[in-house]
Design a protein around this motif. Structure first.
Motif, mmCIF file in Angstrom:
data_model
loop_
_atom_site.group_PDB
_atom_site.id
_atom_site.type_symbol
_atom_site.label_atom_id
_atom_site.label_comp_id
_atom_site.label_asym_id
_atom_site.label_seq_id
_atom_site.Cartn_x
_atom_site.Cartn_y
_atom_site.Cartn_z
ATOM 1 N N VAL A 1 0.857 -1.187 0.000
ATOM 2 C CA VAL A 1 0.000 0.000 0.000
ATOM 3 C C VAL A 1 0.893 1.238 0.000
ATOM 4 C CG1 VAL A 1 -1.664 1.325 1.354
ATOM 5 C CG2 VAL A 1 -1.906 -1.152 1.165
ATOM 6 N N THR A 2 0.570 2.191 -0.870
ATOM 7 C CA THR A 2 1.336 3.431 -0.974
ATOM 8 C C THR A 2 0.601 4.564 -0.275
ATOM 9 O OG1 THR A 2 2.146 2.719 -3.137
ATOM 10 C CG2 THR A 2 2.454 5.032 -2.566
ATOM 11 N N ILE A 3 1.325 5.324 0.522
ATOM 12 C CA ILE A 3 0.759 6.500 1.186
ATOM 13 C C ILE A 3 1.473 7.734 0.639
ATOM 14 C CG2 ILE A 3 0.428 7.697 3.375
ATOM 15 C CD1 ILE A 3 0.299 5.041 4.762
ATOM 16 N N SER A 4 0.696 8.660 0.093
ATOM 17 C CA SER A 4 1.270 9.872 -0.500
ATOM 18 C C SER A 4 0.486 11.101 -0.055
ATOM 19 C CB SER A 4 1.275 9.757 -2.027
ATOM 20 O OG SER A 4 -0.037 9.569 -2.510
ATOM 21 N N ASN A 5 0.810 12.234 -0.675
ATOM 22 C CA ASN A 5 0.231 13.534 -0.303
ATOM 23 C C ASN A 5 0.567 13.881 1.146
ATOM 24 O OD1 ASN A 5 -1.205 15.868 -1.093
ATOM 25 N ND2 ASN A 5 -3.011 15.180 0.018
ATOM 26 N N ILE A 6 1.771 13.518 1.555
ATOM 27 C CA ILE A 6 2.251 13.824 2.906
ATOM 28 C C ILE A 6 2.871 15.213 2.891
ATOM 29 C CG2 ILE A 6 3.889 13.138 4.702
ATOM 30 C CD1 ILE A 6 3.569 10.237 3.663
ATOM 31 N N THR A 7 2.428 16.074 3.779
ATOM 32 C CA THR A 7 2.851 17.478 3.743
ATOM 33 C C THR A 7 3.842 17.845 4.845
ATOM 34 O OG1 THR A 7 0.885 18.075 5.031
ATOM 35 C CG2 THR A 7 0.727 18.232 2.629
ATOM 36 N N ASN B 1 -7.318 6.123 4.220
ATOM 37 C CA ASN B 1 -7.429 7.030 3.076
ATOM 38 C C ASN B 1 -8.269 8.257 3.425
ATOM 39 O OD1 ASN B 1 -6.878 7.821 0.457
ATOM 40 N ND2 ASN B 1 -8.692 6.829 -0.382
ATOM 41 N N HIS B 2 -7.769 9.428 3.036
ATOM 42 C CA HIS B 2 -8.428 10.719 3.258
ATOM 43 C C HIS B 2 -8.513 11.114 4.734
ATOM 44 C CE1 HIS B 2 -9.360 11.440 -0.888
ATOM 45 N NE2 HIS B 2 -10.024 10.308 -1.002
ATOM 46 N N GLN B 3 -7.721 10.484 5.565
ATOM 47 C CA GLN B 3 -7.704 10.864 6.974
ATOM 48 C C GLN B 3 -6.707 12.009 7.199
ATOM 49 O OE1 GLN B 3 -9.904 9.582 9.300
ATOM 50 N NE2 GLN B 3 -10.722 8.759 7.388
ATOM 51 N N PRO B 4 -6.962 12.860 8.194
ATOM 52 C CA PRO B 4 -6.047 13.981 8.479
ATOM 53 C C PRO B 4 -4.822 13.527 9.274
ATOM 54 C CG PRO B 4 -7.907 14.044 9.977
ATOM 55 C CD PRO B 4 -8.179 12.902 9.028
ATOM 56 N N ILE B 5 -4.046 12.641 8.663
ATOM 57 C CA ILE B 5 -2.829 12.121 9.285
ATOM 58 C C ILE B 5 -1.655 12.466 8.371
ATOM 59 C CG2 ILE B 5 -1.640 10.063 10.147
ATOM 60 C CD1 ILE B 5 -4.423 8.722 10.286
ATOM 61 N N LEU B 6 -0.648 13.103 8.905
ATOM 62 C CA LEU B 6 0.537 13.527 8.156
ATOM 63 C C LEU B 6 0.217 14.589 7.105
ATOM 64 C CD1 LEU B 6 2.223 10.037 7.599
ATOM 65 C CD2 LEU B 6 2.661 11.672 9.446
ATOM 66 N N SER B 7 -1.055 14.874 6.920
ATOM 67 C CA SER B 7 -1.509 15.952 6.035
ATOM 68 C C SER B 7 -3.002 16.138 6.284
ATOM 69 C CB SER B 7 -1.257 15.619 4.564
ATOM 70 O OG SER B 7 -2.164 14.644 4.112
ATOM 71 N N GLU B 8 -3.590 17.126 5.618
ATOM 72 C CA GLU B 8 -5.031 17.321 5.772
ATOM 73 C C GLU B 8 -5.832 16.251 5.039
ATOM 74 O OE1 GLU B 8 -6.070 21.237 4.565
ATOM 75 O OE2 GLU B 8 -4.980 22.230 6.194
ATOM 76 N N ASP B 9 -5.214 15.644 4.029
ATOM 77 C CA ASP B 9 -5.935 14.659 3.216
ATOM 78 C C ASP B 9 -4.950 13.603 2.730
ATOM 79 O OD1 ASP B 9 -7.822 13.343 1.681
ATOM 80 O OD2 ASP B 9 -7.605 14.695 -0.027
ATOM 81 N N LEU B 10 -4.802 12.537 3.494
ATOM 82 C CA LEU B 10 -3.842 11.489 3.163
ATOM 83 C C LEU B 10 -4.359 10.649 1.991
ATOM 84 C CD1 LEU B 10 -1.135 10.721 4.544
ATOM 85 C CD2 LEU B 10 -2.348 8.825 5.616
ATOM 86 N N HIS B 11 -3.480 10.329 1.035
ATOM 87 C CA HIS B 11 -3.855 9.504 -0.109
ATOM 88 C C HIS B 11 -3.258 8.107 0.069
ATOM 89 C CE1 HIS B 11 -4.477 13.198 -2.946
ATOM 90 N NE2 HIS B 11 -5.258 13.199 -1.897
ATOM 91 N N VAL B 12 -4.121 7.115 0.136
ATOM 92 C CA VAL B 12 -3.687 5.733 0.363
ATOM 93 C C VAL B 12 -4.253 4.856 -0.746
ATOM 94 C CG1 VAL B 12 -3.574 3.847 2.023
ATOM 95 C CG2 VAL B 12 -3.813 6.203 2.843
ATOM 96 N N SER B 13 -3.389 4.107 -1.421
ATOM 97 C CA SER B 13 -3.842 3.251 -2.519
ATOM 98 C C SER B 13 -2.885 2.084 -2.688
ATOM 99 C CB SER B 13 -3.927 4.045 -3.828
ATOM 100 O OG SER B 13 -2.656 4.557 -4.177
ATOM 101 N N LYS B 14 -3.280 1.101 -3.493
ATOM 102 C CA LYS B 14 -2.419 -0.050 -3.747
ATOM 103 C C LYS B 14 -1.246 0.352 -4.635
ATOM 104 C CE LYS B 14 -5.801 -3.685 -3.043
ATOM 105 N NZ LYS B 14 -6.484 -4.861 -3.602
ATOM 106 N N PHE B 15 -0.086 -0.206 -4.335
ATOM 107 C CA PHE B 15 1.114 0.122 -5.095
ATOM 108 C C PHE B 15 1.079 -0.540 -6.468
ATOM 109 C CE2 PHE B 15 5.309 -1.102 -6.607
ATOM 110 C CZ PHE B 15 5.940 0.128 -6.663
#
Length: 379
Positions: free
Chosen positions: A35-41, A87-101
């Motif tokens: 699982v990839t986590i992106s949009n980290i601010t 996904n879309h939780q306010p963790i590490l950013s206002e809108d975390l993007h979580v999806s399959k790699f």
């Protein structure tokens, strides 16, 4: 000292390549459960990330590369649970993007088939959407825009998206594929090709501009009663893509002008598109073109007739019949776009005695739609 610098110059690139190769191979072997986590601010490290997922027993390993987090799970089901949870939780950013790699190669062959779900009630939460649509097939990602009351659901299979449409209500719109640029894949988007244009013809059209790595068949994106045909081609480099755009944009094929652009993030066919497809329903003037406006035109003034009577004065770039306006839904004017100003002025002068026609004023609500669209692109 000179030996040390020589070591850095020679060894560092080699080590970098080996590191990239190692990570790439590791991801390929485990991509089904990664699982990839992106949009980290914010700046992250192991000390910050590890405690966030310490209680999730489904996660067997965590890696941080650049500003992305990769979570490895024991099974695809565990990966789905992690996506649904974070996904879309306010963790590490206002809108975390979580999806399959997916590796760059897999992204090209695994088209994401997106559906648009509108008019979502206020009390619907993200995890409920995920559970609801997961019944129809494997989900890549869900983008949920609560303030707009809409969501984009991306499936890996077209069949999954079609099942969702068949089983849900009329708030779901047609499925369409999505792409994004990657190393060795620079996309162009071609609109306006004739409906009978084959993939073989498309191949001949683009072959002279460079190495083609990917070429789509024709896709249709309907919105209410309007249907737009779109094709996609991926070139190896930006230079090849630029050459294709410069030579093909505004080219006439079977008496139709085609529109060729690079694949923009504002395009519905880009993975990062977050709009509601309104550009396929409402008339938005093309920036830099010169428009005349037929006010309440007669019913027989269709596209071919408009092209005929206006084509006498110069190059007609585009025609919109009974253009729909988002700001003023009572308007039903028709529009003709000229490439240059001179023919537009001649057309207005010659046609004003026969039709209620004028140069489209800058104060027009239609131009307001263009301004709103430009603001959305900037954002």
């Amino acid at each position: 000292m000179s030996f040390f610098f020589m070591y850095i110059l020679i060894k560092w690139p080699i080590r970098g390549k080996l590191t990239v190769f190692f990570y790439y191979s590791y991801f390929r072997m485990n991509s089904a459960y990664c699982v990839t986590i992106s949009n980290i601010t914010q700046v992250i490290n192991n000390e910050i990330v590890a405690p966030l997922f310490a209680e999730d027993k489904e996660i067997i390993n965590i890696q941080i590369i650049e500003n992305k987090v990769f979570l490895y799970c024991e099974s695809p089901e565990n990966a789905d649970n992690i996506i649904s949870k974070y996904n879309h939780q306010p963790i590490l950013s206002e809108d975390l993007h979580v999806s399959k790699f997916r590796s760059p190669e897999e992204k090209i062959f695994f088209l994401k088939w997106k559906i648009l779900y509108r008019n979502i009630p206020n009390n619907i939460a993200y995890f409920f959407l995920y559970e609801q649509f997961q019944e129809f097939g494997e989900i890549h990602h869900i983008s949920f825009y609560q303030q707009k009351h809409l969501a984009h659901i991306q499936f890996f299979a077209k069949e999954s998206a079609e099942k969702a449409i068949q089983n849900m209500n009329n708030n779901i719109y047609y499925v369409w594929p999505q792409f994004s640029d990657s190393i060795g894949n620079k996309f162009i988007e071609i609109r306006g090709l004739p409906a009978n244009f084959t993939e073989e013809q498309l191949t001949k059209l683009v072959n002279g501009f460079g190495k083609v790595n990917f070429l789509s068949s024709m896709y249709y994106l309907p919105h209410n009663q309007l249907k737009t045909s779109v094709s996609f081609v991926s070139f190896e480099s930006r230079g090849q893509r630029k050459s294709a755009i410069e030579n093909l944009d505004s080219k006439k094929i079977e008496r139709k002008l085609i529109k060729v652009t690079r694949l923009l993030k504002t395009s519905p066919f880009h993975l990062q598109y977050s709009g509601d497809l309104s550009e396929f329903y409402y008339f938005i003037p093309i920036k830099g073109k010169h428009y005349i406006e037929f006010i309440d035109p007669p019913s027989d003034l269709d596209e071919s007739k408009l092209r005929g009577i206006c084509g006498r004065f110069g190059h007609v770039y585009d025609v919109s019949v009974l253009s729909k306006c988002k700001i003023d839904k009572t308007l039903r004017n028709s529009h003709v776009a000229f490439t240059t100003k001179g023919p537009m002025e001649k057309a207005v002068k010659a046609l004003c005695n026969e039709y209620d026609v004028r140069r489209m004023p800058k104060s027009s609500p239609y131009y307001q739609q263009l301004n709103d669209n430009e603001k959305e692109k900037e954002e």
